[in-house]
Motif scaffolding. Structure first.
Motif, short mmCIF file in Angstrom:
data_model
loop_
_atom_site.label_atom_id
_atom_site.label_comp_id
_atom_site.label_asym_id
_atom_site.label_seq_id
_atom_site.Cartn_x
_atom_site.Cartn_y
_atom_site.Cartn_z
N LEU A 80 10.41 -39.58 11.01
CA LEU A 80 9.71 -39.36 9.74
C LEU A 80 10.43 -38.29 8.94
N HIS A 118 17.06 -45.57 14.01
CA HIS A 118 15.71 -45.48 14.58
C HIS A 118 15.58 -46.43 15.77
N ALA A 144 13.56 -39.77 7.57
CA ALA A 144 13.29 -40.64 6.43
C ALA A 144 13.19 -39.85 5.14
N ILE A 201 6.35 -43.25 7.09
CA ILE A 201 7.68 -43.86 7.06
C ILE A 201 7.66 -45.13 6.22
#
Length: 515
Positions: free
Chosen positions: A406, A375, A409, A352
């Motif tokens: 992740l 998040h 992202a 990340i």
């Protein structure tokens, strides 16, 4: 602070070949700096764990939310805005410093109010007092960010490495000295403040900056990046540290201290090593000529980062039950299982961070802001729900949430190519870690059952599983192996490289390109 900074010219872009050369040149300095820093931190970590009880680390874990913010907020907002721009002048430095100091004053006042109205009734008088002590550090962080921005624009990783080593040494010496003098959580807080002062002094020596002046136009130039980046940093800091505050409030300082130790081992220490790459990533990726060049260079960086660091997470899972109590003392044994579970979150967080460097270099601060808020909100909400069930439940939730985000992202960064690109980035390290676990799990179990000394277990499990890892990566991902060897040639002495070159190469049908 009167000397003139370097004036940049418009169109400060470089080819990927030039940036690869700059990365290679900086890699040695940053790597050696991190090796020294991590050695210092390891010593301090062991010494302080035996001088200061877990409950004091729980108090520190709450205070460190604000203390980290004092440094990361100006670095990720005004400093990164200066780095990301194609050109900056003296007026941008003056305006950035003025803006940083103004924001620092405001945040210091807000922190003092929060310390008295919220922290004191929830966490106690000691936590509130330490927050009051930390509050003025927002002004130090604003000053520290500007000379470091100049050095990052220059890609002067040698000076950055020297600053990092000196400030870490000051931090370690301060913490241990104050702990020996009888302080507990105060020693941890004040030692960090000492390191900031040293960083400022050296930063101004290597990169003198002009005195602050009110430069409205320059501030407006920086704000499209620094504004969203500041909010994203607030969310990101809350995400990284909010769980400590929640656990401290719901389970007490001792449990917060144990979780802090587990999270440090599984997530934060790997991230400290990954700074070798991420410190260089944003300024280097910002100088790429275009979108395709940025992502090509980013992929090579992520592959190298994960190939180097994922094996340490596997070793934590394999050896944690014997190493943690031996290293820190038996009172830290309850941190072992959370640390093992959090290793999955540590792997996700490493990648990340690398994705975040790509978004920052591309100037996608609004995407970073939305991602950071989402998040933080999801993770904090989950911790609130599961924390009454204990540290193991919190660790499982953290590992799951970080892994899911992740994927998010990569979706934000790359769109429809997300999953394929993610696997291409982590495949060499992941496949190697599978081989490592196949060899290491039965070996660690057998040696533990046999009662082998801890150092013998570390040496044998590390050696055999490490060889399995290297052989697998070399056999299946030749391009990644070549990048690893190229990086090692910049870092490792030639005698050690001769031994590495003798590792046998097995050819398999699978292509070296995992993408």
């Amino acid at each position: 602070m009167s000397a003139s900074p370097v004036e940049e010219q418009p169109g400060d872009t470089r080819s990927n070949e030039e940036l690869t050369a700059a990365t290679a040149a900086g890699l040695r300095w940053i790597t050696y700096a991190r090796m020294i820093i991590e050695a210092l931190l390891l010593v301090s970590m062991v010494v302080l764990a035996r001088l200061i009880p877990p409950a004091a680390f729980g108090v520190y874990a709450v205070v460190t939310i604000v203390q980290e913010l004092t440094m990361t907020l100006p670095m990720e907002s005004t400093s990164s805005a200066l780095v990301q721009r194609r050109s900056v002048g003296r007026e941008h430095l003056q305006g950035a410093l003025s803006l940083g100091l103004l924001i620092g004053i405001g945040l210091a006042l807000v922190t003092m109010v929060i310390a008295q109205l919220l922290a004191k009734p929830i966490y106690g008088a000691e936590t509130a007092t330490l927050l009051m002590i930390v509050a003025p550090t927002f002004l130090l962080g604003a000053v520290n960010a500007i000379p470091l921005a100049v050095l990052r624009r220059r890609l002067d990783f040698k000076s950055i490495g020297i600053i990092s080593i000196a400030s870490t040494f000051a931090r370690v010496a301060g913490m241990i000295g104050l702990a020996l003098a009888g302080l507990d959580a105060s020693a941890l807080v004040l030692g960090t403040t000492i390191s900031v002062v040293v960083s400022i002094a050296l930063g101004l020596f290597f990169a003198p900056i002009p005195l602050p002046r009110w430069r409205p136009q320059a501030m407006r130039d920086l704000f499209p990046y620094s504004g969203p980046a500041s909010l994203a940093t607030l969310a990101w800091t809350g995400f990284r540290n909010g769980d400590y505050a929640i656990i401290g409030a719901r389970l007490g300082a001792a449990q917060a201290g144990l979780y802090w130790r587990g999270y440090q081992l599984a997530v934060e220490y790997q991230r400290k090593i990954s700074i070798v790459m991420t410190e260089m990533a944003m300024p280097i990726l910002s100088r790429t000529a275009g979108h395709d060049e940025l992502h090509a260079l980013r992929r090579r960086m992520v592959r190298l980062l994960t190939v180097v660091l994922f094996p340490f997470l596997v070793l934590l899972v394999l050896l944690g039950p014997v190493v943690v109590p031996w290293l820190f003392g038996p009172e830290w044994e309850p941190a072992v299982l959370p640390a093992q579970i959090l290793a999955a979150g540590g792997a996700a967080t490493l990648v990340i961070d690398a994705a975040g460097s790509g978004m920052a270099a591309a100037g996608r601060t609004k995407a970073m802001l939305g991602y950071g808020i989402a998040h933080f909100v999801v993770y904090a909400g989950t911790v609130v729900i599961v924390s009454p069930h204990g540290l193991t439940a919190v660790a499982i939730a953290a590992a799951v949430i970080h892994t899911l985000f992740l994927v998010v992202a990569y979706q934000v960064l790359l769109g429809e190519r997300a999953l394929r690109s993610l696997w291409g980035d982590i495949a060499p390290a992941s496949v190697g870690c599978i081989a490592m676990a196949i060899v290491g799990v039965p070996l660690a179990w057998a040696m533990n059952r046999a009662g082998a000394p801890v150092l013998v277990q570390i040496a044998i499990v590390g050696a055999f599983s490490g060889v399995a890892y290297l052989l697998t990566v070399r056999a299946t991902f030749a391009d990644c192996w070549s990048d690893l060897c190229a990086a090692l040639r910049r870092i490792v002495p030639s005698a050690a490289l001769e031994l590495l070159a003798r590792v046998p190469r097995f050819r398999v049908a699978r292509s070296g390109n995992a993408a």
